[in-house]
Design a protein around this motif. Structure first.
Motif, mmCIF file in Angstrom:
data_model
loop_
_atom_site.group_PDB
_atom_site.id
_atom_site.type_symbol
_atom_site.label_atom_id
_atom_site.label_comp_id
_atom_site.label_asym_id
_atom_site.label_seq_id
_atom_site.Cartn_x
_atom_site.Cartn_y
_atom_site.Cartn_z
ATOM 1 N N GLY A 96 0.828 -1.210 0.000
ATOM 2 C CA GLY A 96 0.000 0.000 0.000
ATOM 3 C C GLY A 96 0.857 1.251 0.000
ATOM 4 O O GLY A 96 0.510 2.256 -0.631
ATOM 5 N N GLY A 97 1.998 1.216 0.689
ATOM 6 C CA GLY A 97 2.923 2.339 0.679
ATOM 7 C C GLY A 97 3.493 2.588 -0.703
ATOM 8 O O GLY A 97 3.654 3.734 -1.127
ATOM 9 N N GLU A 98 3.774 1.518 -1.416
ATOM 10 C CA GLU A 98 4.264 1.657 -2.784
ATOM 11 C C GLU A 98 3.186 2.283 -3.673
ATOM 12 O O GLU A 98 3.479 3.127 -4.525
ATOM 13 C CB GLU A 98 4.693 0.291 -3.320
ATOM 14 N N LYS A 99 1.936 1.896 -3.464
ATOM 15 C CA LYS A 99 0.829 2.474 -4.227
ATOM 16 C C LYS A 99 0.692 3.971 -3.929
ATOM 17 O O LYS A 99 0.459 4.774 -4.831
ATOM 18 C CB LYS A 99 -0.470 1.749 -3.905
ATOM 19 N N VAL A 100 0.856 4.338 -2.651
ATOM 20 C CA VAL A 100 0.827 5.761 -2.276
ATOM 21 C C VAL A 100 1.873 6.526 -3.070
ATOM 22 O O VAL A 100 1.600 7.604 -3.614
ATOM 23 C CB VAL A 100 1.052 5.931 -0.753
ATOM 24 N N ASN A 101 3.078 5.983 -3.166
ATOM 25 C CA ASN A 101 4.141 6.679 -3.905
ATOM 26 C C ASN A 101 3.843 6.761 -5.399
ATOM 27 O O ASN A 101 4.205 7.752 -6.048
ATOM 28 C CB ASN A 101 5.502 6.038 -3.633
ATOM 29 N N GLU A 102 3.176 5.762 -5.958
ATOM 30 C CA GLU A 102 2.758 5.830 -7.359
ATOM 31 C C GLU A 102 1.770 6.988 -7.560
ATOM 32 O O GLU A 102 1.871 7.742 -8.529
ATOM 33 C CB GLU A 102 2.123 4.511 -7.792
ATOM 34 N N ILE A 103 0.827 7.118 -6.642
ATOM 35 C CA ILE A 103 -0.161 8.210 -6.721
ATOM 36 C C ILE A 103 0.542 9.549 -6.571
ATOM 37 O O ILE A 103 0.266 10.497 -7.316
ATOM 38 C CB ILE A 103 -1.257 8.029 -5.652
ATOM 39 N N ARG A 104 1.467 9.640 -5.613
ATOM 40 C CA ARG A 104 2.204 10.891 -5.399
ATOM 41 C C ARG A 104 2.979 11.282 -6.662
ATOM 42 O O ARG A 104 2.975 12.443 -7.056
ATOM 43 C CB ARG A 104 3.151 10.766 -4.197
ATOM 44 N N LYS A 105 3.625 10.302 -7.277
ATOM 45 C CA LYS A 105 4.383 10.571 -8.504
ATOM 46 C C LYS A 105 3.455 11.129 -9.584
ATOM 47 O O LYS A 105 3.794 12.107 -10.262
ATOM 48 C CB LYS A 105 5.063 9.297 -8.991
ATOM 49 N N GLY A 106 2.281 10.533 -9.721
ATOM 50 C CA GLY A 106 1.302 11.003 -10.699
ATOM 51 C C GLY A 106 0.816 12.413 -10.423
ATOM 52 O O GLY A 106 0.380 13.119 -11.337
ATOM 53 N N ARG A 107 0.908 12.849 -9.179
ATOM 54 C CA ARG A 107 0.491 14.198 -8.788
ATOM 55 C C ARG A 107 1.653 15.174 -8.757
ATOM 56 O O ARG A 107 1.503 16.322 -8.328
ATOM 57 C CB ARG A 107 -0.180 14.160 -7.412
ATOM 58 N N GLY A 108 2.834 14.717 -9.155
ATOM 59 C CA GLY A 108 3.999 15.589 -9.165
ATOM 60 C C GLY A 108 4.629 15.798 -7.799
ATOM 61 O O GLY A 108 5.391 16.750 -7.613
ATOM 62 N N LEU A 109 4.348 14.910 -6.841
ATOM 63 C CA LEU A 109 4.900 15.014 -5.493
ATOM 64 C C LEU A 109 6.093 14.076 -5.336
ATOM 65 O O LEU A 109 6.157 13.027 -5.987
ATOM 66 C CB LEU A 109 3.836 14.652 -4.451
ATOM 67 N N ASP A 110 6.994 14.438 -4.452
ATOM 68 C CA ASP A 110 8.116 13.556 -4.148
ATOM 69 C C ASP A 110 7.609 12.293 -3.460
ATOM 70 O O ASP A 110 6.638 12.347 -2.702
ATOM 71 C CB ASP A 110 9.118 14.253 -3.215
ATOM 72 N N PRO A 111 8.281 11.163 -3.683
ATOM 73 C CA PRO A 111 7.877 9.942 -2.986
ATOM 74 C C PRO A 111 8.190 10.049 -1.496
ATOM 75 O O PRO A 111 9.096 10.789 -1.089
ATOM 76 C CB PRO A 111 8.717 8.851 -3.650
ATOM 77 N N LEU A 112 7.449 9.313 -0.718
ATOM 78 C CA LEU A 112 7.699 9.245 0.719
ATOM 79 C C LEU A 112 8.732 8.165 1.002
ATOM 80 O O LEU A 112 8.797 7.158 0.298
ATOM 81 C CB LEU A 112 6.411 8.892 1.466
ATOM 82 N N ASP A 113 9.534 8.378 2.048
ATOM 83 C CA ASP A 113 10.361 7.289 2.552
ATOM 84 C C ASP A 113 9.404 6.322 3.233
ATOM 85 O O ASP A 113 8.559 6.750 4.031
ATOM 86 C CB ASP A 113 11.383 7.801 3.570
ATOM 87 N N ILE A 114 9.522 5.046 2.928
ATOM 88 C CA ILE A 114 8.661 4.029 3.519
ATOM 89 C C ILE A 114 9.428 3.342 4.639
ATOM 90 O O ILE A 114 10.494 2.767 4.407
ATOM 91 C CB ILE A 114 8.213 2.981 2.480
ATOM 92 N N GLU A 115 8.906 3.441 5.849
ATOM 93 C CA GLU A 115 9.512 2.790 7.018
ATOM 94 C C GLU A 115 8.644 1.599 7.394
ATOM 95 O O GLU A 115 7.489 1.772 7.801
ATOM 96 C CB GLU A 115 9.557 3.756 8.210
ATOM 97 N N VAL A 116 9.193 0.393 7.252
ATOM 98 C CA VAL A 116 8.464 -0.820 7.603
ATOM 99 C C VAL A 116 8.825 -1.193 9.041
ATOM 100 O O VAL A 116 9.997 -1.388 9.366
ATOM 101 C CB VAL A 116 8.810 -1.985 6.651
ATOM 102 N N VAL A 117 7.808 -1.275 9.882
ATOM 103 C CA VAL A 117 7.994 -1.653 11.282
ATOM 104 C C VAL A 117 7.502 -3.085 11.444
ATOM 105 O O VAL A 117 6.349 -3.391 11.121
ATOM 106 C CB VAL A 117 7.231 -0.694 12.215
ATOM 107 N N ASP A 118 8.367 -3.953 11.934
ATOM 108 C CA ASP A 118 8.013 -5.360 12.098
ATOM 109 C C ASP A 118 6.873 -5.548 13.090
ATOM 110 O O ASP A 118 6.649 -4.709 13.972
ATOM 111 C CB ASP A 118 9.225 -6.166 12.571
ATOM 112 N N HIS A 119 6.208 -6.680 12.945
ATOM 113 C CA HIS A 119 5.145 -7.050 13.878
ATOM 114 C C HIS A 119 5.729 -7.264 15.269
ATOM 115 O O HIS A 119 6.920 -7.549 15.419
ATOM 116 C CB HIS A 119 4.477 -8.351 13.436
ATOM 117 N N VAL A 120 4.881 -7.165 16.265
ATOM 118 C CA VAL A 120 5.236 -7.484 17.641
ATOM 119 C C VAL A 120 4.608 -8.837 17.948
ATOM 120 O O VAL A 120 3.429 -9.064 17.650
ATOM 121 C CB VAL A 120 4.729 -6.401 18.612
ATOM 122 N N ALA A 121 5.399 -9.727 18.514
ATOM 123 C CA ALA A 121 4.917 -11.080 18.794
ATOM 124 C C ALA A 121 4.159 -11.143 20.113
ATOM 125 O O ALA A 121 4.523 -10.492 21.097
ATOM 126 C CB ALA A 121 6.088 -12.055 18.829
#
Length: 164
Positions: free
Chosen positions: A103-128
């Motif tokens: 979903g984060g990658e999709k957000v960056n695709e939309i941002r690119k289409g709108r002329g916005l810089d991509p976001l840095d995507i920070e993936v936080v692991d699950h908590v067990a």
């Protein structure tokens, strides 16, 4: 830095807390909270989701002490579409869990289409949880675990429909 994060947060649990802590380490936070209409559409399993107002109240109560601890600001906004606020200008980083990374990658695709810089995507692991499986709202609602991942076999879950 301004950080975006989105979800249903029903209920808030230690896995969410890991997302919030990482966000506050980076900068000020805007949380997109799914609307009453969107929340059921984002569930992998059908279950009752509490009202936006109830979820927002609990979310703010969780975020306030963390924001103070990290000396950060935060805002909670309503999400009416899955890609939400992160497609708007003004954000630098998007916090995601492993299952929402696409979903984060999709957000960056939309941002690119709108002329916005991509976001840095920070993936936080699950908590067990105590059983080694991940903490999830679905497991909490079903009565398997509490919000901290402790096993709760004696507890009844919330169920799939709203209380009468």
């Amino acid at each position: 830095m301004h950080v975006a994060l989105g979800g249903t947060f029903d209920p808030v649990h230690d896995g969410h807390r890991a997302l919030f802590e990482r966000a506050f380490e980076i900068g000020d936070l805007t949380v997109g909270l799914t609307s009453d209409e969107l929340a059921p559409q984002t569930r992998h399993e059908e279950r009752y989701v509490r009202s936006f107002e109830d979820r927002k109240r609990d979310l703010v109560a969780e975020l306030e002490p963390l924001a103070a601890e990290y000396d950060r600001e935060f805002e909670v906004r309503e999400l009416s579409e899955p890609t939400g606020i992160a497609t708007e200008p003004g954000f630098d980083v998007l916090i995601v869990s492993p299952e929402t990374e696409r979903g984060g990658e999709k957000v960056n695709e939309i941002r690119k289409g709108r002329g916005l810089d991509p976001l840095d995507i920070e993936v936080v692991d699950h908590v067990a949880a105590a059983d080694g499986e991940r903490i999830s709202s679905t497991r909490i609602v079903s009565g398997e675990i509490d919000r901290h991942g402790n096993l709760t076999p004696e507890r009844e879950g919330r169920g799939r429909t709203p209380p009468e």
